[in-house]
Design a protein around this motif. Structure first.
Motif: not given
Length: 424
Positions: A121-133
């Motif tokens: 969350x420090x880098x992607x605070x509101x990402x819709x997709x959760x988990x590793x890509x």
């Protein structure tokens, strides 16, 4: 010395320099085999620019750097029958690796694998997709002579699936022979013949490097002319999904004012196409990354597309560090009906920040519903002066017509009046 073993027995990691907001950490990895001799050596700097979807279905840009805590789990020395693997893990679930293969005379990098974790969350605070890509890129590295050290000071980048991987100050050698790093260098084509040679790191060198300030970026001369117009396109499979023709110029007023023309001859186009969102990513191969994001306004009575976001990253071409990174995701420009294209021959200005503007020239763009690799009907932006000339011309014509009618009326009335007197 026996051939390298398949497993790494010990690896020493050293970190160079401070990890500032715009400066990635440098990392050194010395992988040793079970006999405690070096079998794979690497020192490099890298960072990642990632475009991701938010919970509100918008897109944001994140910058991911190496952190001060890096591990090397999974690194493999390699052998005649097994690829060598350099693998590092950092931050909250992020990892990067490259595998090398060899023959009797040369070695080469084959694939680069990068995994980022949107749960960070420090880098992607509101990402819709959760988990590793995970992103896999085939490396274009040419074969290197065995026991030569591959060196590339110049900035190199790979773009795939909304991720730009940036590397610089690379010194790397897999399949090290006899535990001794080679003394002969194989330079990347981007490095000039007079570029300073890389000093193989030692503990003493690390201490020195940590206190060395990166050289100031070379200031490009102010262009005297408008930029050359470039033609860019994206494909989905064999089908063209986005077309753009535009001349681009950056206007940077931070510190010393600077104009930078984007050269289409050295600029690579990448990006993504979708039904409601499309992104054109331009990389001039040297110092500038520009992303244009278009969306479809589905709530309108007539569906239209428009430019919503522009992201600009300016790199120091000497060491790859980020000089400037800015974006504006609140645009509502370049709109046209879905299925048509947008055209504007006059110069336009996109205000990214107070210190950064993007000037466009001879713009023609269609980010959706491209047919037969051609632009559809263009909706042109008329110069502001046209909006005044047309009403003035129409008004003048109407005014002249009124005057003629009035004159005709009076002349006719006077003639009729004179004729009445003659009858008496």
């Amino acid at each position: 010395m026996a051939p390298p073993r398949r497993t790494a027995g010990l690896a020493l990691l050293l970190f160079l320099g401070a990890c500032g907001f715009f400066q990635s950490c440098a990392v050194e990895v010395d992988v040793k085999d079970a006999s405690n001799v070096t079998c794979l050596y690497a020192q490099w700097m890298m960072k990642f620019l990632i475009k991701y979807e938010t919970n509100s279905s918008d897109y944001k840009n994140a910058s991911l750097d190496l952190t001060s805590t890096v591990t090397h789990n999974g690194s493999i020395c390699g052998s005649d029958t097994q690829a060598a693997l350099l693998a590092v893990q950092f931050g909250d679930g992020h990892s990067w690796s490259v595998n090398f293969t060899k023959n009797n005379e040369t070695y080469r990098a084959e694939f680069i694998t990068f995994t980022y974790n949107t749960n960070d969350t420090a880098v992607f605070p509101d990402a819709r997709r959760q988990g590793p890509v995970t992103i896999v890129v085939k490396d274009a590295m040419h074969p290197i002579q065995l026991n030569n050290v591959f060196v590339c000071h110049h900035t190199t980048s790979f773009e795939a699936e909304n991720v730009t991987q940036i590397f610089w100050n690379v010194t790397m050698q897999p399949f090290v022979q006899n535990g001794t790093i080679g003394k002969k260098e194989s330079r990347c084509s981007a490095d000039t013949p007079t570029a300073a040679p890389t000093v193989l790191p030692t503990v003493a060198n690390v201490t020195t490097a940590s206190t060395t300030v990166s050289p100031a970026p070379t200031t490009a001369p102010t262009p005297a002319e408008n930029p050359v117009t470039g033609n860019y396109s994206l494909k989905t499979g064999n089908k063209t999904c986005l077309l753009a023709t535009v001349g681009l110029q950056l206007n940077i007023s931070q510190n010393k004012p600077l104009l930078i023309n984007i050269d289409p001859k050295t600029t690579h186009a990448d990006g993504t196409c979708g039904n409601t969102s499309a992104t054109l990513k331009l990389n001039d191969g040297n110092r500038t990354l520009i992303d244009f994001t278009f969306v479809v306004n589905a709530s309108a009575s007539v569906q239209k597309f428009y430019l919503k976001e522009v992201n600009v990253t300016l790199l120091n071409h000497q060491n790859g560090s980020v000089i400037l990174s800015a974006d504006n995701n609140n645009f509502s420009k370049w709109d046209a009906s879905l299925g048509n294209s947008y055209m504007c021959r006059k110069e336009q200005t996109l205000e990214i920040t107070e210190d950064l503007q993007v000037h466009t020239f001879n713009l023609w763009v269609q980010p959706f519903l491209v047919k037969e690799n051609k632009f559809s009907i263009a909706e042109d932006c008329s110069p502001e002066v046209d909006y005044f000339i047309v009403p003035i011309a129409v008004g003048a014509a109407l005014g002249g017509l009124v005057v003629l009618v009035i004159m005709a009326y009076f002349l006719g009335h006077k003639k009729h009046h004179n004729a009445g007197y003659e009858q008496f």
